[in-house]
Design a protein around this motif. Sequence first.
Motif, PDB file in Angstrom:
ATOM      1  N   MET A   1       0.847  -1.170   0.000  1.00 23.27           N
ATOM      2  CA  MET A   1       0.000   0.000   0.000  1.00 23.27           C
ATOM      3  C   MET A   1       0.896   1.238   0.000  1.00 23.27           C
ATOM      4  O   MET A   1       2.028   1.189   0.460  1.00 23.27           O
ATOM      5  CB  MET A   1      -0.893   0.000   1.234  1.00 23.27           C
ATOM      6  CG  MET A   1      -1.770  -1.223   1.375  1.00 23.27           C
ATOM      7  SD  MET A   1      -2.617  -1.279   2.960  1.00 23.27           S
ATOM      8  CE  MET A   1      -1.233  -1.466   4.053  1.00 23.27           C
ATOM      9  N   ASP A   2       0.358   2.332  -0.474  1.00 22.45           N
ATOM     10  CA  ASP A   2       1.137   3.569  -0.504  1.00 22.45           C
ATOM     11  C   ASP A   2       1.193   4.255   0.853  1.00 22.45           C
ATOM     12  O   ASP A   2       2.073   5.084   1.095  1.00 22.45           O
ATOM     13  CB  ASP A   2       0.568   4.527  -1.543  1.00 22.45           C
ATOM     14  CG  ASP A   2       0.737   3.982  -2.962  1.00 22.45           C
ATOM     15  OD1 ASP A   2       1.557   3.064  -3.162  1.00 22.45           O
ATOM     16  OD2 ASP A   2       0.046   4.478  -3.863  1.00 22.45           O
ATOM     17  N   SER A   3       0.255   3.940   1.737  1.00 19.96           N
ATOM     18  CA  SER A   3       0.245   4.500   3.092  1.00 19.96           C
ATOM     19  C   SER A   3      -0.620   3.606   3.975  1.00 19.96           C
ATOM     20  O   SER A   3      -1.310   2.713   3.483  1.00 19.96           O
ATOM     21  CB  SER A   3      -0.301   5.927   3.089  1.00 19.96           C
ATOM     22  OG  SER A   3      -1.645   5.927   2.643  1.00 19.96           O
ATOM     23  N   PHE A   4      -0.586   3.852   5.264  1.00 21.01           N
ATOM     24  CA  PHE A   4      -1.423   3.089   6.193  1.00 21.01           C
ATOM     25  C   PHE A   4      -2.863   3.572   6.113  1.00 21.01           C
ATOM     26  O   PHE A   4      -3.125   4.770   6.053  1.00 21.01           O
ATOM     27  CB  PHE A   4      -0.930   3.264   7.635  1.00 21.01           C
ATOM     28  CG  PHE A   4       0.298   2.468   7.960  1.00 21.01           C
ATOM     29  CD1 PHE A   4       0.215   1.100   8.178  1.00 21.01           C
ATOM     30  CD2 PHE A   4       1.535   3.085   8.065  1.00 21.01           C
ATOM     31  CE1 PHE A   4       1.347   0.357   8.493  1.00 21.01           C
ATOM     32  CE2 PHE A   4       2.660   2.354   8.378  1.00 21.01           C
ATOM     33  CZ  PHE A   4       2.572   0.986   8.593  1.00 21.01           C
ATOM     34  N   ASP A   5      -3.802   2.635   6.123  1.00 23.27           N
ATOM     35  CA  ASP A   5      -5.215   2.948   6.293  1.00 23.27           C
ATOM     36  C   ASP A   5      -5.546   2.724   7.765  1.00 23.27           C
ATOM     37  O   ASP A   5      -4.779   2.085   8.486  1.00 23.27           O
ATOM     38  CB  ASP A   5      -6.086   2.025   5.433  1.00 23.27           C
ATOM     39  CG  ASP A   5      -5.935   2.307   3.945  1.00 23.27           C
ATOM     40  OD1 ASP A   5      -5.647   3.465   3.591  1.00 23.27           O
ATOM     41  OD2 ASP A   5      -6.100   1.372   3.148  1.00 23.27           O
ATOM     42  N   ASP A   6      -6.682   3.215   8.221  1.00 24.51           N
ATOM     43  CA  ASP A   6      -7.081   2.966   9.608  1.00 24.51           C
ATOM     44  C   ASP A   6      -7.094   1.473   9.892  1.00 24.51           C
ATOM     45  O   ASP A   6      -6.616   1.010  10.922  1.00 24.51           O
ATOM     46  CB  ASP A   6      -8.464   3.559   9.896  1.00 24.51           C
ATOM     47  CG  ASP A   6      -8.444   5.079   9.880  1.00 24.51           C
ATOM     48  OD1 ASP A   6      -7.372   5.667  10.110  1.00 24.51           O
ATOM     49  OD2 ASP A   6      -9.507   5.671   9.638  1.00 24.51           O
ATOM     50  N   ILE A   7      -7.673   0.725   8.974  1.00 20.95           N
ATOM     51  CA  ILE A   7      -7.699  -0.733   9.058  1.00 20.95           C
ATOM     52  C   ILE A   7      -7.073  -1.273   7.781  1.00 20.95           C
ATOM     53  O   ILE A   7      -7.410  -0.849   6.681  1.00 20.95           O
ATOM     54  CB  ILE A   7      -9.146  -1.261   9.185  1.00 20.95           C
ATOM     55  CG1 ILE A   7      -9.795  -0.719  10.452  1.00 20.95           C
ATOM     56  CG2 ILE A   7      -9.161  -2.787   9.166  1.00 20.95           C
ATOM     57  CD1 ILE A   7     -11.277  -1.064  10.565  1.00 20.95           C
ATOM     58  N   ILE A   8      -6.157  -2.212   7.931  1.00 27.31           N
ATOM     59  CA  ILE A   8      -5.549  -2.869   6.778  1.00 27.31           C
ATOM     60  C   ILE A   8      -6.310  -4.162   6.537  1.00 27.31           C
ATOM     61  O   ILE A   8      -6.391  -5.017   7.419  1.00 27.31           O
ATOM     62  CB  ILE A   8      -4.060  -3.173   7.013  1.00 27.31           C
ATOM     63  CG1 ILE A   8      -3.273  -1.890   7.253  1.00 27.31           C
ATOM     64  CG2 ILE A   8      -3.487  -3.968   5.848  1.00 27.31           C
ATOM     65  CD1 ILE A   8      -1.836  -2.123   7.670  1.00 27.31           C
ATOM     66  N   TYR A   9      -6.900  -4.285   5.362  1.00 25.14           N
ATOM     67  CA  TYR A   9      -7.618  -5.506   4.996  1.00 25.14           C
ATOM     68  C   TYR A   9      -6.699  -6.380   4.153  1.00 25.14           C
ATOM     69  O   TYR A   9      -6.017  -5.878   3.255  1.00 25.14           O
ATOM     70  CB  TYR A   9      -8.890  -5.175   4.212  1.00 25.14           C
ATOM     71  CG  TYR A   9      -9.921  -4.480   5.068  1.00 25.14           C
ATOM     72  CD1 TYR A   9     -10.774  -5.217   5.888  1.00 25.14           C
ATOM     73  CD2 TYR A   9     -10.035  -3.092   5.067  1.00 25.14           C
ATOM     74  CE1 TYR A   9     -11.716  -4.579   6.683  1.00 25.14           C
ATOM     75  CE2 TYR A   9     -10.971  -2.449   5.866  1.00 25.14           C
ATOM     76  CZ  TYR A   9     -11.808  -3.200   6.671  1.00 25.14           C
ATOM     77  OH  TYR A   9     -12.731  -2.579   7.462  1.00 25.14           O
ATOM     78  N   LEU A  10      -6.688  -7.668   4.449  1.00 26.54           N
ATOM     79  CA  LEU A  10      -5.870  -8.621   3.710  1.00 26.54           C
ATOM     80  C   LEU A  10      -6.797  -9.437   2.812  1.00 26.54           C
ATOM     81  O   LEU A  10      -7.441 -10.384   3.265  1.00 26.54           O
ATOM     82  CB  LEU A  10      -5.108  -9.523   4.682  1.00 26.54           C
ATOM     83  CG  LEU A  10      -4.244  -8.770   5.693  1.00 26.54           C
ATOM     84  CD1 LEU A  10      -3.616  -9.733   6.692  1.00 26.54           C
ATOM     85  CD2 LEU A  10      -3.177  -7.948   4.990  1.00 26.54           C
ATOM     86  N   PRO A  11      -6.894  -9.052   1.540  1.00 26.38           N
ATOM     87  CA  PRO A  11      -7.924  -9.616   0.665  1.00 26.38           C
ATOM     88  C   PRO A  11      -7.709 -11.061   0.247  1.00 26.38           C
ATOM     89  O   PRO A  11      -8.639 -11.714  -0.178  1.00 26.38           O
ATOM     90  CB  PRO A  11      -7.886  -8.690  -0.546  1.00 26.38           C
ATOM     91  CG  PRO A  11      -6.492  -8.193  -0.583  1.00 26.38           C
ATOM     92  CD  PRO A  11      -6.078  -8.066   0.861  1.00 26.38           C
ATOM     93  N   LYS A  12      -6.523 -11.557   0.330  1.00 27.82           N
ATOM     94  CA  LYS A  12      -6.275 -12.949  -0.070  1.00 27.82           C
ATOM     95  C   LYS A  12      -6.260 -13.808   1.176  1.00 27.82           C
ATOM     96  O   LYS A  12      -5.525 -13.547   2.117  1.00 27.82           O
ATOM     97  CB  LYS A  12      -4.953 -13.082  -0.826  1.00 27.82           C
ATOM     98  CG  LYS A  12      -4.867 -12.247  -2.082  1.00 27.82           C
ATOM     99  CD  LYS A  12      -5.838 -12.724  -3.124  1.00 27.82           C
ATOM    100  CE  LYS A  12      -5.710 -11.907  -4.392  1.00 27.82           C
ATOM    101  NZ  LYS A  12      -6.706 -12.247  -5.372  1.00 27.82           N
ATOM    102  N   GLY A  13      -7.051 -14.838   1.193  1.00 28.14           N
ATOM    103  CA  GLY A  13      -7.119 -15.624   2.402  1.00 28.14           C
ATOM    104  C   GLY A  13      -7.565 -17.033   2.130  1.00 28.14           C
ATOM    105  O   GLY A  13      -7.733 -17.399   0.987  1.00 28.14           O
TER     106      GLY A  13
END
Length: 126
Positions: A1-13
């Motif tokens: 990601m280019d920066s931190f989001d409030d919550i980081i979602y990990l789409p591959k699972g």
Amino acid sequence: MDSFDDIIYLPKGPVQSIEDIGYADTENNQQYMDDWIEDLVSNPARITPAFGQSWPATADVVNAVQVSYTTGYSTAELVPKLLKSGMLFYVCHLYENRSAVTDGDLKEVPMAVESIIQQYTSGIYH
């Protein structure tokens, strides 16, 4: 990601573990996070800053934040039955269309197979 989001979602699972979270600090030096809160049960998995903490500032560069994590099913029993069926349909399709050279009658993967497998590769898994 280019920066931190409030919550980081990990789409591959599904996500089994998070190894590390690296980032480019404001001086563009590589740093690693010491602590975070991970939710590996949600779909998709997510990461938030540790309690009472916030994400650090990052350099204004592409891919300033990298999350290394392990995905997949830890045992064969955990692989969903629908996904196993989709894989069997796909293997059957490959077996029935195994010729190295076609006579122009190239067979596409059946839509049912694509639909089943897409559910498990689109980022949101069941």
